[in-house]
Design a protein around this motif. Sequence first.
Motif, PDB file in Angstrom:
ATOM      1  N   GLU A   1     -42.139  58.514 -21.534  1.00  0.00           N
ATOM      2  CA  GLU A   1     -41.119  59.244 -20.766  1.00  0.00           C
ATOM      3  C   GLU A   1     -41.769  60.239 -19.813  1.00  0.00           C
ATOM      4  O   GLU A   1     -41.328  60.394 -18.663  1.00  0.00           O
TER       5      GLU A   1
ATOM      6  N   ASP B   1     -50.520  68.047 -25.719  1.00  0.00           N
ATOM      7  CA  ASP B   1     -49.705  68.646 -26.766  1.00  0.00           C
ATOM      8  C   ASP B   1     -50.436  69.790 -27.458  1.00  0.00           C
ATOM      9  O   ASP B   1     -49.834  70.521 -28.255  1.00  0.00           O
TER      10      ASP B   1
ATOM     11  N   ASP C   1     -44.337  70.945 -29.190  1.00  0.00           N
ATOM     12  CA  ASP C   1     -42.984  70.399 -29.274  1.00  0.00           C
ATOM     13  C   ASP C   1     -42.725  69.436 -28.116  1.00  0.00           C
ATOM     14  O   ASP C   1     -42.799  69.830 -26.946  1.00  0.00           O
ATOM     15  N   VAL C   2     -42.424  68.183 -28.435  1.00  0.00           N
ATOM     16  CA  VAL C   2     -42.321  67.156 -27.402  1.00  0.00           C
ATOM     17  C   VAL C   2     -41.186  67.436 -26.422  1.00  0.00           C
ATOM     18  O   VAL C   2     -41.341  67.228 -25.213  1.00  0.00           O
ATOM     19  N   ASP C   3     -40.053  67.908 -26.914  1.00  0.00           N
ATOM     20  CA  ASP C   3     -38.924  68.186 -26.023  1.00  0.00           C
ATOM     21  C   ASP C   3     -39.211  69.381 -25.126  1.00  0.00           C
ATOM     22  O   ASP C   3     -38.887  69.362 -23.926  1.00  0.00           O
ATOM     23  N   ARG C   4     -39.816  70.410 -25.687  1.00  0.00           N
ATOM     24  CA  ARG C   4     -40.156  71.590 -24.903  1.00  0.00           C
ATOM     25  C   ARG C   4     -41.211  71.255 -23.858  1.00  0.00           C
ATOM     26  O   ARG C   4     -41.144  71.710 -22.705  1.00  0.00           O
ATOM     27  N   ARG C   5     -42.181  70.432 -24.226  1.00  0.00           N
ATOM     28  CA  ARG C   5     -43.218  70.023 -23.283  1.00  0.00           C
ATOM     29  C   ARG C   5     -42.602  69.270 -22.104  1.00  0.00           C
ATOM     30  O   ARG C   5     -42.926  69.530 -20.943  1.00  0.00           O
ATOM     31  N   PHE C   6     -41.703  68.341 -22.389  1.00  0.00           N
ATOM     32  CA  PHE C   6     -41.036  67.583 -21.333  1.00  0.00           C
ATOM     33  C   PHE C   6     -40.227  68.513 -20.437  1.00  0.00           C
ATOM     34  O   PHE C   6     -40.240  68.378 -19.202  1.00  0.00           O
ATOM     35  N   GLU C   7     -39.537  69.475 -21.037  1.00  0.00           N
ATOM     36  CA  GLU C   7     -38.732  70.419 -20.258  1.00  0.00           C
ATOM     37  C   GLU C   7     -39.601  71.253 -19.327  1.00  0.00           C
ATOM     38  O   GLU C   7     -39.268  71.431 -18.146  1.00  0.00           O
TER      39      GLU C   7
ATOM     40  N   GLY D   1     -43.834  60.767 -26.957  1.00  0.00           N
ATOM     41  CA  GLY D   1     -43.078  60.935 -25.722  1.00  0.00           C
ATOM     42  C   GLY D   1     -43.871  60.692 -24.460  1.00  0.00           C
ATOM     43  O   GLY D   1     -43.409  61.031 -23.364  1.00  0.00           O
TER      44      GLY D   1
ATOM     45  N   SER E   1     -40.860  69.132 -16.525  1.00  0.00           N
ATOM     46  CA  SER E   1     -39.737  68.793 -15.633  1.00  0.00           C
ATOM     47  C   SER E   1     -39.449  69.905 -14.641  1.00  0.00           C
ATOM     48  O   SER E   1     -38.942  69.652 -13.537  1.00  0.00           O
TER      49      SER E   1
END
Length: 245
Positions: free
Chosen positions: A117, A83, A88-94, A114, A97
């Motif tokens: 996930e 991180d 940003d957890v959502d941006r990192r996951f995106e 996160g 992905s």
Amino acid sequence: MARIGLFLQVALNGDSAHPDTPRTPDQIAAEAVAAVAAGAESVHIHPFDEQGQETLNAIPCAAAIRSVRAACPGVPISLSTSDAIEADVDRRFELISNWIEMPDLVTANQGQEGIAELCNLLVNRGVGIEAGLLSVEDAKAFVTSGLSALCRRVMVEPLDAKPDDAIRHAEMIENIVTEAGITLEQVHHGYGIACWDVNRRAVARGHGIRTGLEDVTVMPDGHQATGNADLVVEAAAIIRQANQE
């Protein structure tokens, strides 16, 4: 190879201030070649974008992976999912992905939001997980999460600048993991000059170790390393000496 019996990984770059820290794919590959020749069995890298910033973006990640794979065929490559690169957890996951070239492994710091996930996403894409434990709190969270079943190894990574503090925290983290019955391979390292003390303790206890410019830029006597290969040679010597003793 200088190392006998214990795993040795090199962390080539990260946000190191060393003047010769590799950042472009070609530079990273060249350092990987030198480090592997010196005894490293796996390379951990942080890709950089055209602006010279660490990134999780798919294109520079793919370029770095492909460059190292071409230069060091068969050598496992580990990427960061920190991180500190993308908060940003959502941006990192995106971003993760969207990776188009998968590393063999990733470090997944267990204190991050996160992380469960993210680990599941990567395992489903065939990527091994190196569970990063930077603190006692991380170790406790890892034990209760049940994520150990998804992981390849545990990375014990105390952040303390003082060697005595780093050794004490490495011991505490190790004990939490082992007392929970988690038998994953452990790889230990610290940061700065403390890295060497953490490495020596780990080897004496039969654990693998990590070194490299991301973790430490100086040799045990305090003078600046010329590059990753210098650090790997010294780490391999610690392993060799322990085996001889």
